[in-house]
Design a protein around this motif. Structure first.
Motif, PDB file in Angstrom:
ATOM      1  N   GLY A  55     -21.775  27.945  17.784  1.00  0.00           N
ATOM      2  CA  GLY A  55     -22.556  27.947  19.019  1.00  0.00           C
ATOM      3  C   GLY A  55     -21.797  28.598  20.150  1.00  0.00           C
ATOM      4  N   GLY A  56     -20.690  29.261  19.837  1.00  0.00           N
ATOM      5  CA  GLY A  56     -19.877  29.912  20.856  1.00  0.00           C
ATOM      6  C   GLY A  56     -20.253  31.363  21.029  1.00  0.00           C
ATOM      7  N   MET A  57     -19.325  32.140  21.611  1.00  0.00           N
ATOM      8  CA  MET A  57     -19.570  33.530  21.934  1.00  0.00           C
ATOM      9  C   MET A  57     -18.891  34.443  20.921  1.00  0.00           C
ATOM     10  N   PHE A  86     -18.381  23.033  27.306  1.00  0.00           N
ATOM     11  CA  PHE A  86     -18.781  21.791  26.633  1.00  0.00           C
ATOM     12  C   PHE A  86     -18.955  20.655  27.639  1.00  0.00           C
ATOM     13  N   ALA A  87     -18.172  20.657  28.732  1.00  0.00           N
ATOM     14  CA  ALA A  87     -18.197  19.538  29.677  1.00  0.00           C
ATOM     15  C   ALA A  87     -19.497  19.482  30.478  1.00  0.00           C
ATOM     16  N   ALA A 144     -29.335  27.545  26.621  1.00  0.00           N
ATOM     17  CA  ALA A 144     -30.207  26.410  26.295  1.00  0.00           C
ATOM     18  C   ALA A 144     -29.421  25.120  26.101  1.00  0.00           C
ATOM     19  N   LYS A 145     -28.123  25.215  25.905  1.00  0.00           N
ATOM     20  CA  LYS A 145     -27.296  24.029  25.710  1.00  0.00           C
ATOM     21  C   LYS A 145     -26.946  23.346  27.036  1.00  0.00           C
ATOM     22  N   PHE A 146     -27.122  24.052  28.157  1.00  0.00           N
ATOM     23  CA  PHE A 146     -26.864  23.445  29.462  1.00  0.00           C
ATOM     24  C   PHE A 146     -28.048  22.576  29.872  1.00  0.00           C
ATOM     25  N   PRO A 147     -27.784  21.492  30.620  1.00  0.00           N
ATOM     26  CA  PRO A 147     -28.884  20.662  31.112  1.00  0.00           C
ATOM     27  C   PRO A 147     -29.856  21.471  31.961  1.00  0.00           C
ATOM     28  N   ALA A 148     -31.118  21.103  31.907  1.00  0.00           N
ATOM     29  CA  ALA A 148     -32.144  21.834  32.651  1.00  0.00           C
ATOM     30  C   ALA A 148     -31.876  21.815  34.151  1.00  0.00           C
ATOM     31  N   LEU A 149     -31.226  20.757  34.645  1.00  0.00           N
ATOM     32  CA  LEU A 149     -31.007  20.648  36.089  1.00  0.00           C
ATOM     33  C   LEU A 149     -30.149  21.786  36.627  1.00  0.00           C
TER      34      LEU A 149
END
Length: 450
Positions: free
Chosen positions: A351-353, A288-289, A373-378
């Motif tokens: 939205g977890g595993m 989440f962080a 897809a929830k992680f930033p694109a960077l």
């Protein structure tokens, strides 16, 4: 710190946090997949479930219950308890001691499960599922929480695996290759040494101040904290080695803050997000962080990889929650069916595993793609990156915590006595001896109660 972590874990494990509810209806199971078939009943059954006020008031909670009712015909009524998870268990303890028959109780982790199972407050589910032809062994495999042999009181509604998050900028600046695949703790330490730069206030490593971390190597080796006669096994050399090993990381090697620094400076559990740590060992709930750029703004990239292993025990560390059925429930089959449905479908809401092990490649890839897809694109984190870190077929699986007859007491004793060693107030041998002695006292006291 621990209050915040508990709140986060509670949200993940209860599965009552989510964004998109599209396609989150019930699964189309064959009749043999469902222990209860309430649609055939003329009068709908109502079962009751303890939840915190925060989770109970979320719209997604009502959606989840509506979806289950549409599939099963069973009403699930929430018994809302003000406060967090700790407040729930105080309320549950009082109710169950008085013979209360609320049907469903959330088991936040293996320690809570062990406590309630030991108190004989939970209903074993093995026979109900076998009678219905429900193959929970195939569905959940190694992720099942079994108690006292093969007894099943709950099914895992999600899976939290320990992983290593890493700061790609710190690796790049130190010209160190990113970690991937199976690696050892010796390799982890050597990597952390190369990343540590006191002149910049950078540590190569960060680890949580949980009781688990003080016996991590022994846990990965599968060393039981109890002897065959039920007494403490903390005199096994593996536990002494684990405590000494952890202490040296901060006190001697200085690749991470020492225990004294963590406590005196009140270093928070999410300090990795400051950009001053090369690696962070922690549970996968921590995703989440890095996904939250608003709370944790950054311009550096994050990667993740699997937990290092001990050559004597190539095991990952994992934990999961679930829902158990009150032994006094008046609707045990319907309650057991909700436990099944929730375990199979929770990941769609949270939205977890998922903890299911029998998914086909298409189903598995879809889950990992959605998480990535929830992680930033960077960060550029892919489904394959997540799969490599979270699903490690080259490793076995062992639970995060010591459970058994005195799960809570054992963890507290280890933290208290371990801290005295870590801050230099006790010798290693004295700390280990005290843990064993106090654990045996707690075991003896527990045996007189039951």
């Amino acid at each position: 710190m621990k209050v915040i972590k508990k709140a986060i874990l509670s949200s993940l494990l209860l599965g009552l946090v989510g964004t998109s509810l599209a396609g989150c209806g019930g699964t189309n199971n064959s009749p043999g997949d469902s222990p209860a078939s309430s649609n055939a009943s003329v009068d709908p059954v109502t079962i009751k479930w303890y939840v915190t006020s925060g989770n109970g008031n979320m719209p997604v909670t009502q959606q989840l219950l509506a979806d289950y009712k549409a599939e099963s015909g069973v009403n699930v009524e929430l018994q809302v308890v003000p406060g967090d998870g700790e407040a729930i268990y105080k309320k549950v303890d009082v109710d169950l001691s008085a013979g209360g028959d609320v049907d469903l109780i959330t088991m936040q982790n293996a320690i809570v499960l062990s406590k309630y199972a030991t108190n004989d407050w939970l209903l074993p589910l093995n026979d109900i599922y076998k009678e219905a032809g429900y193959d929970y062994e195939t569905k959940f495999g190694k992720n099942l929480n079994k108690f006292d042999g093969d007894t099943i009181y709950t099914l895992p509604d999600g899976l939290v695996s320990w992983v290593v998050f890493y700061n790609k900028k710190i690796f790049d600046d130190a010209n160190v290759p990113y970690p991937s695949g199976e690696w050892t703790w010796d390799q982890y330490i050597e990597t952390a040494k190369k990343l540590t730069d006191p002149s910049k206030g950078i540590y190569g490593s960060s680890m949580p101040d949980y009781d688990t971390i003080l016996y991590l190597l022994a846990q990965q080796q599968g060393v039981n904290a109890y002897k065959a006669d039920g007494t403490s096994n903390y005199d096994d050399p593996a536990f002494k080695e684990s405590l000494q090993w952890y202490g040296e990381l901060g006190n001697t090697l200085k690749i991470q803050p020492s225990w004294l620094e963590i406590k005196s400076k009140k270093i928070p559990y999410d300090a990795f997000m400051t950009g001053k740590y090369g690696m962070q060992l922690i549970g996968s709930w921590y995703t989440f962080a890095p996904q939250d750029l608003k709370t944790y703004p950054r311009d550096w990239k994050i990667g993740l990889t699997q937990i290092p292993v001990d050559p004597q025990g190539k095991n990952g560390i994992s934990t999961s929650g679930g829902i158990a059925v009150n032994k006094a429930s008046k609707h045990s089959k319907e309650a057991a069916d909700f436990v099944r449905w929730f375990a199979e479908n929770n990941y769609k809401y949270s939205g977890g595993m998922t903890a299911q092990v029998n998914l086909n490649d298409e189903e598995s890839n879809k889950i990992f793609t959605e998480i990535a897809a929830k992680f930033p694109a960077l960060d550029g984190i892919t489904a394959e990156d997540l799969k490599a870190a979270l699903v490690t077929p080259n490793l076995g699986a062992v639970p995060e915590k010591i459970t058994g007859s005195i799960p809570t007491d054992y963890g507290n004793i280890i933290l208290q006595e371990g801290e005295l060693y870590l801050v230099g107030q006790k010798s290693l041998d004295d700390a280990i001896s005290s843990i064993k002695t106090r654990a045996n006292e707690a075991i003896k006291k527990q045996s007189t109660i039951h």
